[in-house]
Design an enzyme around this catalytic site. Structure first.
Site, PDB file in Angstrom:
ATOM      1  N   LYS A   1      10.364  13.711  10.469  1.00 33.39           N
ATOM      2  CA  LYS A   1      11.657  13.491   9.799  1.00 33.39           C
ATOM      3  C   LYS A   1      12.803  14.132  10.565  1.00 33.39           C
ATOM      4  O   LYS A   1      13.915  13.620  10.555  1.00 33.39           O
ATOM      5  CB  LYS A   1      11.616  13.978   8.348  1.00 33.39           C
ATOM      6  CG  LYS A   1      10.657  13.144   7.506  1.00 33.39           C
ATOM      7  CD  LYS A   1      11.187  12.747   6.164  1.00 33.39           C
ATOM      8  CE  LYS A   1      10.391  11.556   5.639  1.00 33.39           C
ATOM      9  NZ  LYS A   1      10.366  11.380   4.236  1.00 33.39           N
TER      10      LYS A   1
ATOM     11  N   LYS B   1       3.372   3.631   9.282  1.00 30.35           N
ATOM     12  CA  LYS B   1       2.988   3.466   7.873  1.00 30.35           C
ATOM     13  C   LYS B   1       4.168   2.857   7.132  1.00 30.35           C
ATOM     14  O   LYS B   1       5.329   3.061   7.516  1.00 30.35           O
ATOM     15  CB  LYS B   1       2.552   4.801   7.270  1.00 30.35           C
ATOM     16  CG  LYS B   1       3.674   5.725   6.913  1.00 30.35           C
ATOM     17  CD  LYS B   1       3.325   6.678   5.782  1.00 30.35           C
ATOM     18  CE  LYS B   1       4.622   7.323   5.313  1.00 30.35           C
ATOM     19  NZ  LYS B   1       4.759   7.705   3.989  1.00 30.35           N
TER      20      LYS B   1
ATOM     21  N   LYS C   1       9.801   3.628   2.888  1.00 28.53           N
ATOM     22  CA  LYS C   1      11.080   3.138   2.353  1.00 28.53           C
ATOM     23  C   LYS C   1      12.142   3.195   3.433  1.00 28.53           C
ATOM     24  O   LYS C   1      12.971   2.311   3.559  1.00 28.53           O
ATOM     25  CB  LYS C   1      11.533   4.024   1.191  1.00 28.53           C
ATOM     26  CG  LYS C   1      10.612   4.023   0.027  1.00 28.53           C
ATOM     27  CD  LYS C   1      11.161   4.946  -1.050  1.00 28.53           C
ATOM     28  CE  LYS C   1      10.065   5.456  -1.948  1.00 28.53           C
ATOM     29  NZ  LYS C   1       9.483   6.734  -1.461  1.00 28.53           N
TER      30      LYS C   1
HETATM   31  N1  AQP Z   1       2.257   3.485   3.606  1.00 31.02           N
HETATM   32  C1  AQP Z   1       1.633   4.221   2.710  1.00 31.02           C
HETATM   33  N2  AQP Z   1       0.285   4.072   2.553  1.00 31.02           N
HETATM   34  C2  AQP Z   1      -0.361   4.812   1.625  1.00 31.02           C
HETATM   35  N3  AQP Z   1       0.247   5.702   0.794  1.00 31.02           N
HETATM   36  C3  AQP Z   1       1.572   5.869   0.922  1.00 31.02           C
HETATM   37  N4  AQP Z   1       2.474   6.651   0.275  1.00 31.02           N
HETATM   38  C4  AQP Z   1       3.708   6.431   0.785  1.00 31.02           C
HETATM   39  N5  AQP Z   1       3.644   5.522   1.761  1.00 31.02           N
HETATM   40  C5  AQP Z   1       2.336   5.135   1.885  1.00 31.02           C
HETATM   41  C6  AQP Z   1       2.122   7.561  -0.807  1.00 31.02           C
HETATM   42  O1  AQP Z   1       3.012   7.324  -1.889  1.00 31.02           O
HETATM   43  C7  AQP Z   1       3.228   8.542  -2.581  1.00 31.02           C
HETATM   44  C8  AQP Z   1       4.689   8.739  -2.815  1.00 31.02           C
HETATM   45  O2  AQP Z   1       5.345   8.825  -1.563  1.00 31.02           O
HETATM   46  P1  AQP Z   1       6.858   9.233  -1.518  1.00 31.02           P
HETATM   47  O3  AQP Z   1       7.692   8.096  -1.890  1.00 31.02           O
HETATM   48  O4  AQP Z   1       7.107  10.418  -2.313  1.00 31.02           O
HETATM   49  O5  AQP Z   1       7.078   9.733  -0.062  1.00 31.02           O
HETATM   50  P2  AQP Z   1       6.726   9.151   1.311  1.00 31.02           P
HETATM   51  O6  AQP Z   1       5.291   9.277   1.612  1.00 31.02           O
HETATM   52  O7  AQP Z   1       7.604   9.884   2.256  1.00 31.02           O
HETATM   53  O8  AQP Z   1       7.124   7.627   1.165  1.00 31.02           O
HETATM   54  P3  AQP Z   1       8.014   6.830   2.127  1.00 31.02           P
HETATM   55  O9  AQP Z   1       8.115   5.459   1.651  1.00 31.02           O
HETATM   56  O10 AQP Z   1       7.543   7.040   3.524  1.00 31.02           O
HETATM   57  O11 AQP Z   1       9.422   7.508   1.853  1.00 31.02           O
HETATM   58  P4  AQP Z   1      10.568   7.855   2.837  1.00 31.02           P
HETATM   59  O12 AQP Z   1      10.740   6.688   3.777  1.00 31.02           O
HETATM   60  O13 AQP Z   1      11.742   8.060   1.947  1.00 31.02           O
HETATM   61  O14 AQP Z   1      10.144   9.098   3.543  1.00 31.02           O
HETATM   62  C9  AQP Z   1       2.605   9.661  -1.731  1.00 31.02           C
HETATM   63  O15 AQP Z   1       1.383  10.038  -2.327  1.00 31.02           O
HETATM   64  C10 AQP Z   1       2.377   9.019  -0.415  1.00 31.02           C
HETATM   65  O16 AQP Z   1       1.253   9.570   0.242  1.00 31.02           O
END
Ligand code: AQP
Length: 344
Positions: free
Chosen positions: A127, A207, A210
């Protein structure tokens, strides 16, 4: 608290149930990675565990965001979670910033977390590359707040996607650090992964996230999904229709597994692709059908919740009140052993 069969210090509530905690950031529309990597897994805990799920808005503010949009993201996150199966009668669902003890316990944990451990966190490294212009301290201490989120409820089980495992391991170390210094208050939490522990994005490289623009939203209309799926990357060997491809190396084929596609569909793709008997577009159309089977009941349910915002906000208020009841007690317990509250 006592040790489970793997030797981890575990907390059981008065009904003899283990507490589950997990959170999701309202940093955009929830996507299929969140659904298959997290929410669908959460639903499987509802009957046998005491479940607490949280929309972690304080985490979402560690990156730049539009304050005007945040209330809508929070509402949409609640809707998507409930529509995907988080029955509010069988779990506690609430918004993190409505329970101030999360940030209070995070401060306490800051004082028992080694700086070196935090600087090894992969997500922080990623990040801080992604948001070079805004590498704030909150981004760095994000895993400490996450440890507080979990341990504030003495949750022992934390269902997450693979990307979060390192943070859950750190939370366990923070619990041990606190317990060793002040006395046994917190359980040694463990991550629980789903089968779909890392859903790849449409770019086929990262992966699904968002913030990476490679995601398909849980509540996204079918037409918009198709507009993203149609140009998505496939196996490089299949640049021309007559070239045979290798489905195992194609993000579209591997995605089939995630949408509970029947074996006959998998066989159809394997044959069609390796024998160059069908084009990538055909393959993607079948994938779209399978996605729709998974997503259309969720979209329908979501619409009902969207039409009744009062109900949704009521669920969140009730959830916050219930969460506060536990959070206040556990924070007091921690402060007592730290000498911050007179123990009468
Ligand atoms: N691609 C993924 N595959 C499997 N699990 C995933 N999770 C997120 N992306 C995947 C799981 O979803 C839960 C909530 O995630 P989050 O929204 O709190 O944070 P994140 O993992 O940082 O999700 P993003 O979409 O990648 O958010 P941004 O882009 O804002 O950083 C977690 O249990 C995560 O493991």
């Amino acid at each position: 608290m006592k040790r489970d069969d793997k030797g981890y210090l575990t907390y059981w509530n008065d009904e003899g149930k283990i507490r589950v905690f997990s959170g999701i950031q309202p940093s955009g529309e929830l996507h299929i990675g969140n659904l298959l990597g997290a929410i669908s897994n959460w639903v499987t805990f509802l009957d046998d565990y005491e479940c607490i799920f949280c929309i972690v808005d304080h985490h979402a503010t560690t990156i730049e965001y539009d304050p005007q949009k945040m209330p809508q993201w929070i509402f949409n996150a609640a809707v998507a979670n409930m529509a995907a199966g988080l029955d509010p009668d069988r779990c506690t669902l609430f918004v993190q910033s409505e329970v101030p003890e999360h940030t209070e316990l995070a401060w306490i944990f800051n004082t028992v977390t080694p700086y070196g451990d935090l600087s090894r966190m992969t997500q922080f490294k990623q990040k801080s590359e992604q948001y070079r212009h805004n590498v704030n301290v909150g981004l760095f201490t994000y895993p400490v707040l996450q440890a507080a989120d979990i341990l504030l409820y003495k949750a022992s089980a934390v269902p997450v996607g693979e990307d979060q495992v390192q943070h859950i391991e750190l939370a366990r170390e923070i619990a041990r650090g606190f317990n060793n210094r002040f006395g046994e208050v917190f359980p040694e939490c463990q991550a629980h992964l789903t089968q779909a522990k890392r859903i790849m994005g449409l770019d086929g490289k990262n992966k699904m996230s968002k913030s990476l623009g490679n995601a398909i939203g849980i509540l996204e209309p079918l037409e918009s999904i198709w507009n993203k799926l149609r140009p998505a990357k496939t196996d490089e060997r299949r640049q021309r229709k007559k070239d045979p491809g290798n489905p195992e190396e194609c993000n579209i084929y591997t995605s089939y597994h995630c949408y509970f596609s029947p074996e006959k569909d998998l066989e159809w793709v394997r044959k069609g692709c390796t024998q160059a008997a069908m084009g990538c577009l055909e393959c993607k159309k079948k994938l779209l059908d399978n996605m729709d089977k998974l997503l259309s009941p969720i979209r329908k349910k979501a619409q009902k919740y969207k039409d009744d915002p009062e109900f949704v906000y009521d669920v969140l208020s009730t959830g916050a009140e219930k969460a506060r009841g536990i959070a206040e007690q556990v924070t007091e317990e921690a402060k007592k052993v730290m000498g911050l509250i007179r123990s009468s």
